[in-house]
Write a protein that holds these residues in place. Structure first.
Motif, PDB file in Angstrom:
ATOM      1  N   LEU A  13       0.869  -1.175   0.000  1.00 15.08           N
ATOM      2  CA  LEU A  13       0.000   0.000   0.000  1.00 15.08           C
ATOM      3  C   LEU A  13       0.904   1.222   0.000  1.00 15.08           C
ATOM      4  O   LEU A  13       1.872   1.261   0.749  1.00 15.08           O
ATOM      5  N   SER A  14       0.584   2.191  -0.828  1.00 18.16           N
ATOM      6  CA  SER A  14       1.282   3.472  -0.713  1.00 18.16           C
ATOM      7  C   SER A  14       0.324   4.426  -0.030  1.00 18.16           C
ATOM      8  O   SER A  14      -0.857   4.494  -0.372  1.00 18.16           O
ATOM      9  N   LEU A  15       0.830   5.123   0.968  1.00 13.39           N
ATOM     10  CA  LEU A  15       0.048   6.121   1.696  1.00 13.39           C
ATOM     11  C   LEU A  15       0.668   7.480   1.376  1.00 13.39           C
ATOM     12  O   LEU A  15       1.687   7.859   1.947  1.00 13.39           O
ATOM     13  N   CYS A  16       0.087   8.160   0.420  1.00 15.03           N
ATOM     14  CA  CYS A  16       0.611   9.447  -0.040  1.00 15.03           C
ATOM     15  C   CYS A  16      -0.059  10.559   0.757  1.00 15.03           C
ATOM     16  O   CYS A  16      -1.268  10.760   0.677  1.00 15.03           O
ATOM     17  N   ILE A  17       0.727  11.274   1.535  1.00 20.85           N
ATOM     18  CA  ILE A  17       0.232  12.343   2.406  1.00 20.85           C
ATOM     19  C   ILE A  17       0.469  13.664   1.685  1.00 20.85           C
ATOM     20  O   ILE A  17       1.616  14.008   1.400  1.00 20.85           O
ATOM     21  N   VAL A  18      -0.616  14.375   1.366  1.00 17.11           N
ATOM     22  CA  VAL A  18      -0.493  15.609   0.584  1.00 17.11           C
ATOM     23  C   VAL A  18      -1.066  16.803   1.342  1.00 17.11           C
ATOM     24  O   VAL A  18      -1.978  16.654   2.153  1.00 17.11           O
ATOM     25  N   GLY A  19      -0.500  17.962   1.064  1.00 17.96           N
ATOM     26  CA  GLY A  19      -0.973  19.228   1.634  1.00 17.96           C
ATOM     27  C   GLY A  19      -0.907  20.314   0.578  1.00 17.96           C
ATOM     28  O   GLY A  19      -0.092  20.228  -0.347  1.00 17.96           O
ATOM     29  N   PRO A  20      -1.726  21.355   0.696  1.00 18.39           N
ATOM     30  CA  PRO A  20      -1.774  22.397  -0.337  1.00 18.39           C
ATOM     31  C   PRO A  20      -0.533  23.292  -0.399  1.00 18.39           C
ATOM     32  O   PRO A  20      -0.121  23.715  -1.460  1.00 18.39           O
ATOM     33  N   THR A  21       0.063  23.597   0.768  1.00 18.34           N
ATOM     34  CA  THR A  21       1.271  24.430   0.793  1.00 18.34           C
ATOM     35  C   THR A  21       2.348  23.704   1.582  1.00 18.34           C
ATOM     36  O   THR A  21       2.060  22.749   2.301  1.00 18.34           O
ATOM     37  N   GLN A  22       3.574  24.179   1.479  1.00 21.19           N
ATOM     38  CA  GLN A  22       4.679  23.520   2.175  1.00 21.19           C
ATOM     39  C   GLN A  22       4.484  23.565   3.695  1.00 21.19           C
ATOM     40  O   GLN A  22       4.720  22.578   4.377  1.00 21.19           O
ATOM     41  N   GLU A  23       4.039  24.695   4.221  1.00 17.00           N
ATOM     42  CA  GLU A  23       3.837  24.826   5.673  1.00 17.00           C
ATOM     43  C   GLU A  23       2.709  23.903   6.146  1.00 17.00           C
ATOM     44  O   GLU A  23       2.847  23.204   7.156  1.00 17.00           O
ATOM     45  N   ASP A  24       1.591  23.903   5.426  1.00 17.72           N
ATOM     46  CA  ASP A  24       0.470  23.024   5.775  1.00 17.72           C
ATOM     47  C   ASP A  24       0.888  21.564   5.678  1.00 17.72           C
ATOM     48  O   ASP A  24       0.561  20.756   6.551  1.00 17.72           O
ATOM     49  N   ALA A  25       1.600  21.236   4.611  1.00 19.46           N
ATOM     50  CA  ALA A  25       2.020  19.844   4.400  1.00 19.46           C
ATOM     51  C   ALA A  25       2.949  19.382   5.514  1.00 19.46           C
ATOM     52  O   ALA A  25       2.838  18.248   5.986  1.00 19.46           O
ATOM     53  N   GLN A  26       3.854  20.241   5.941  1.00 26.82           N
ATOM     54  CA  GLN A  26       4.808  19.862   6.984  1.00 26.82           C
ATOM     55  C   GLN A  26       4.084  19.501   8.284  1.00 26.82           C
ATOM     56  O   GLN A  26       4.356  18.477   8.897  1.00 26.82           O
ATOM     57  N   ALA A  27       3.135  20.312   8.696  1.00 25.37           N
ATOM     58  CA  ALA A  27       2.372  20.032   9.921  1.00 25.37           C
ATOM     59  C   ALA A  27       1.503  18.791   9.746  1.00 25.37           C
ATOM     60  O   ALA A  27       1.437  17.932  10.627  1.00 25.37           O
TER      61      ALA A  27
END
Length: 175
Positions: A13-27
């Protein structure tokens, strides 16, 4: 020698964790990472007919999601992927397909919904792979140029040297 994780399991399984901006994605990535053990051991490991399940502890700095996923360029750029290898326990299996949608829905509802502030565009995308169809980036630990080829040769060698497999082949020949 590199780990045999990417050749040790028939399914991933690949669990791809995505966020809209770099700051949002990091948190968001940090929050989801802290909950992955719960997903693997509790939700998937206990409720599905699996004989073995393992989380690869290193993140892959790429989006290994379905190409048809409706992701923005920002989401694809601000993403990391974790891989989970598993073997299906065919004796406990009902039917011919393994469905993880219910467990992922519970994971999103019970664990991921606790994140504050949950910004639109934060998501965890899941995709299943057979060992042979894993993307080449997974095999970079073996060799930069032809890692997948090297890994598949090693997988065949390990499979052919497995005593259980050799015994099954020998018994089939006797029939």
């Amino acid at each position: 020698r590199p780990s045999d994780f990417f050749i040790a399991y028939p399914y991933y399984l690949s669990l791809c964790i995505v966020g809209p901006t770099q700051e949002d994605a990091q948190a968001w990535v940090g929050f989801v990472e802290s909950r992955l053990r719960k997903l693997v051991s509790d939700l998937l490991g206990r409720s599905l007919p699996l004989s073995k399940i393992q989380l690869w502890p290193k993140k892959i700095e790429a989006c290994i999601a379905d190409k048809n996923s409706l992701l923005t360029l920002g989401q694809r750029k601000n993403s990391v992927t974790y891989m989970v290898g598993f073997k299906i326990d065919t004796l406990r299996m009902r039917g011919s397909q393994l469905n993880i949608e219910l467990q992922m829905s519970h994971f999103r509802e019970w664990e991921l919904s606790r994140f504050q502030p949950l910004v639109p565009g934060m998501d965890v995308l899941v995709k299943t792979f057979e060992c042979k169809s894993l993307p080449k980036i997974c095999f970079d630990i073996y060799d930069e140029t032809n890692g997948k080829e090297v890994a598949m040769k090693r997988r065949r060698m390990l499979r052919d040297n497995d005593p259980k497999r050799q015994e099954r082949k020998r018994l089939r020949k006797l029939e």
